[in-house]
Structures are given as C-alpha cells and as structure tokens.
Design an enzyme around this catalytic site. Structure first.
Site, short mmCIF file in Angstrom:
data_model
loop_
_atom_site.label_atom_id
_atom_site.label_comp_id
_atom_site.label_asym_id
_atom_site.label_seq_id
_atom_site.Cartn_x
_atom_site.Cartn_y
_atom_site.Cartn_z
CD GLN A 64 36.46 32.34 4.62
OE1 GLN A 64 35.59 33.10 3.98
NE2 GLN A 64 37.10 32.22 5.61
CG HIS A 93 32.91 35.89 0.83
ND1 HIS A 93 32.19 35.99 1.95
CD2 HIS A 93 34.11 35.86 1.66
CE1 HIS A 93 32.58 36.10 3.03
NE2 HIS A 93 33.77 36.20 2.86
CG ASN A 142 32.13 39.31 2.40
OD1 ASN A 142 31.26 39.76 2.92
ND2 ASN A 142 33.34 39.09 2.37
CD GLU A 143 34.32 41.79 5.28
OE1 GLU A 143 35.51 41.39 4.99
OE2 GLU A 143 33.94 41.62 6.38
C1 BGC Z 1 35.42 37.80 5.85
C2 BGC Z 1 35.42 36.31 6.20
C3 BGC Z 1 36.57 36.10 7.07
C4 BGC Z 1 35.96 36.68 8.50
C5 BGC Z 1 36.96 36.54 9.59
C6 BGC Z 1 35.52 38.65 7.29
O1 BGC Z 1 36.26 39.86 7.07
O2 BGC Z 1 34.24 38.27 5.04
O3 BGC Z 1 35.74 35.54 4.95
O4 BGC Z 1 36.80 34.76 7.20
O5 BGC Z 1 36.10 38.27 8.16
O6 BGC Z 1 38.19 36.94 9.60
#
Ligand code: BGC
Length: 419
Positions: free
Chosen positions: A19, A113, A157-158
């Site tokens: 990003q 990520h 991540n997530e």
């Molecule tokens: C993510 C980011 C994203 C942010 C805002 C999160 O779920 O880890 O990559 O930009 O949310 O939407």
C-alpha cells in the site's frame, strides 16, 4: 505528570508494503490491478514511494513522538522466483529496521500483508501443496538475515479476513474493508485475466483473499505454525503472533444466535492455531449488529466513514474484552483506524479508541500497544487513493508529506500526554 499509559506501552502506527512502497509488480495484486475488468479504482503505481523515502518517513514518525512502527515485508521482492532470494531487497529491509532503531521506534514486522508472489499461483496458490513449507522457508531466510533486529513478528495480517469478506460484506452490499468488493468477488473474467497475467490458469489461481474454505484455512493455519517454528528456532527472542480483523459483533433482540455464529466463524475457529503464539494482534474498525434475519445495516442517521461502515470507535474496548476472555497471551492493537476527510473525527476516533484501551488496562487486561491504521494516506486496495486513513497526508504529485493534527495528537499521547 502522571502517565496515562504504562511506560512500556507502545503507541505507533501501521502500514503495509503493497500500500505504500510502490511498484510491487511481482505481487499478485499487481496482476489484479492490471487484469481486464479489474474493479480497482486506481493503479497503485509509485504508491507513496515509501520504498525510497522510508528514512525521511521514519524520522518524521519519530519527530511526531510515535514509539513504534508496524510495517510489512513484500515477499515477492524478497523471493522473486521460487527459492531465489534477493540480497538487495533484504538489505533494504535491514536499512528500514536500522532506521527504526536509530530513531527509537520499536518495529513490529508483518511477513505477509495480503499480497503474495505471483509465482505461487503457478502451483495452485494458497491451495497448492507445499505452501506451508514454502512460506516457512521464506520466514527462515528473513530471520537468518534480520532476526536480531525484529522484536515482534506477525506471520499473517488478518488471517480471518477472507472468511469475513465472503460471508459478511458481500451479502449486505457495502464496501469491504479491503480488497474485494461484492461485485468483483465473483467476477470470473477478471479472475481469469489476472491468472493469465500471473502465468497460470484460474483453477490454480488462489490468492490469500480466497482462503475461506476448510481446506485452505487448514493450509494457512499450518503455514502459520511452520512459519512460527522457523522464526523461533532461528530467533528465539522474537515474539510471534498473527492478526485478525474483528468487528465488534453485537446482537439486537433475536439476533443472538447469528452473532454467536459469526464470532465462532471469525474468531473461535482460528484459536487452535494460536497455541504457542506469544501475542495476539487485534484489528478493529467498526461494529456489526445482527438481528433475527442476519446482519443489519447501520441505523438511519448513523455516522458513516468513507468506507460506508459505521463510525464506531467504542468497538475497540468491547472487542478487547471479548478476545481477552479467550486468550492468555498479551494483546497488541495492531490496527484501528478510520477513513475520513475530517481529521477532527480521526482525533475523536483515536481518543475514544484509546479511552477503551485504558479502561481495559484498568480492568487488568494485558494490552501492550496501539498501532493506528494508517501512518499515511495510502493505496486502499480496490478503493485506490480515494480513502484517507492517514495520520499524514501525501501529495502524490510531489510526494510531499503533511502531518495532520491527528498525527500530533497521537504522538503527544505516545509521549505521555493526555487523551
Ligand atoms: C487492512 C489494511 C486496510 C485497512 C483499511 C485492514 O483490514 O489490514 O490493509 O487498508 O483494513 O481498510
């Protein structure tokens, strides 16, 4: 002056390589952007050129008073072809870690990520045999090189985002927090074209965002375990965990069963893989309310963010309490943020979020840090550059950085200031 947060409590901000760095043309997301029929609003392009400007950026974070920086490494840069590692990429990330050290910022490093190397798609992507080992080899290389500079690592991540995207946001037609919008989720032509750009066929093309069935979730859990093993073997001092996207799931009368199902699906089904983790990364943006028929839209008149979901900073404290009931390891808030062009609302979002964290600390919940999403206005996946989540604005024509009031506010709190 009495400190609001303990001396060791880390306050900082987060970014993700894809990003902010720019030109991650070896990653699967690049193919998704350029594929025919792509729903991406913008091309990431140079992004905010953080790959070249990280030194000034890290110095700016430190000047603002922030104490930690959570960022990610781009796997496709480090391993541009299977088994082939890039010395120049690893030296770049070493320089970033050293810049953090020089400026007194504690790094929290995420190894994955969302974006993956395009080459994994030639072999079945995240559904392919051998993915956990491939991922663990990548972790091994990174930690042999950089382990001594990394105190905290997130394997993924997530981990639960794909499950959440598929199940939740697409059904009610609001923009998902990242990546995939409801129309594009099932856009076969776009997928086929992205697969071709990765040199593969649609049946082999399984990106991270598609990991939402039993088989692929099991592969991901195994990748986490194997990655963690590699990291701990090489770098026992590094604290390892992963992060999850967790909305504050609430039940309106009659919605209790739906809310409980959601919590199982989005949180509890992942608990087994966390056995052996050192900490948990919690990421919260909003709430979801369930009624007898399923998820409810925000009430008329509710304040919405640019992402169209509800402005609900009090969710953070609620989710911390819920998660703490199930865990015995420390928790870091690894993301909490709001897309808005009114920076006063961001200040308020941070203030209320941190009020929630403070109450949790007073109740004895072991929260160790708060990383705001995001350090900069950046490339918000399919929404491109339209969403402004940053503490720092960026003029993308000149790449000039302009710290917003919220950046000074958060930096002041990190330095011991009042909420
Ligand atoms: C993510 C980011 C994203 C942010 C805002 C999160 O779920 O880890 O990559 O930009 O949310 O939407």
């Amino acid at each position: 002056m009495k400190k609001i947060f303990p001396e060791t409590f880390l306050i900082g901000s987060s970014t993700a390589a894809y990003q902010v760095e720019g030109n991650n043309s070896n990653s699967d997301f690049w193919a998704e952007e350029y594929a025919d029929g792509s729903p991406y609003r913008d091309k990431s392009g140079d992004a905010i050129d953080h790959y070249r400007r990280f030194r000034e950026d890290i110095a700016l974070m430190a000047r603002l008073g922030l104490k930690a920086y959570r960022f990610s490494l781009e796997w496709a840069r480090i391993e541009p072809a299977p088994g082939q590692y890039s010395r120049s990429a690893i030296e770049h990330y070493r320089d970033m870690l050293q810049a953090c050290r020089e400026h007194g910022l504690t790094p929290i490093v995420c190894l994955h990520h969302f974006s993956s190397p395009q080459w994994i798609m030639r072999d079945g992507g995240w559904a392919g045999a051998g993915m956990p080992e491939r991922y663990a080899n990548y972790c091994e290389f990174v930690f042999k090189e950089l382990g001594e500079l990394i105190p905290y690592a997130l394997t993924f991540n997530e981990i639960n985002l794909p499950t959440m995207l598929r199940d939740l946001f697409s059904k009610i037609g609001i923009v998902a927090p990242v990546g995939i919008d409801p129309a594009s989720w099932s856009a076969p032509e776009w997928r086929a074209s992205a697969a071709r750009l990765c040199g593969t066929t649609p049946d082999n093309y399984v990106t991270f965002h598609m990991i939402s069935d039993e088989k692929t979730i099991a592969i991901l859990k195994e990748a986490h375990r194997k990655g963690r093993e590699s990291i701990k073997r090489i770098s026992p001092h590094t604290q390892v965990g992963w992060s999850m996207a967790l909305s504050d799931i609430q039940a309106a009368p009659g919605g209790e069963a739906h809310a409980a199902d959601k919590w199982r699906l989005l949180f509890e089904q992942f608990l087994d893989a966390m056995e052996g983790d050192d900490f948990f990364g919690l990421q919260n943006y909003t709430r979801e309310v369930y009624g007898p028929e399923g998820q409810l839209r925000p009430e008329d008149g509710a304040e919405l963010t640019q992402m169209n979901y509800e402005f609900y900073p009090e969710g953070l404290g609620h989710v911390l309490r819920k998660v703490a009931k199930a865990l015995t390891i420390p928790i870091f808030v690894t993301e909490h943020g709001v897309a808005t062009d009114d920076d006063n609302r961001r200040v308020e979002f941070i203030r209320q979020g941190l009020e929630g964290v403070r109450s949790c600390l007073m109740e004895g919940i072991d929260v160790r840090g708060y990383m705001h999403w995001s350090t900069f206005d950046n490339f918000e996946w399919n929404s491109g550059y339209a969403m402004t989540f940053g503490l720092i604005a960026v003029d993308r024509a000149t790449q000039e950085r302009m710290a917003k009031e919220s950046a000074h506010y958060l930096g002041g709190i990190a330095q011991g200031g009042a909420l």
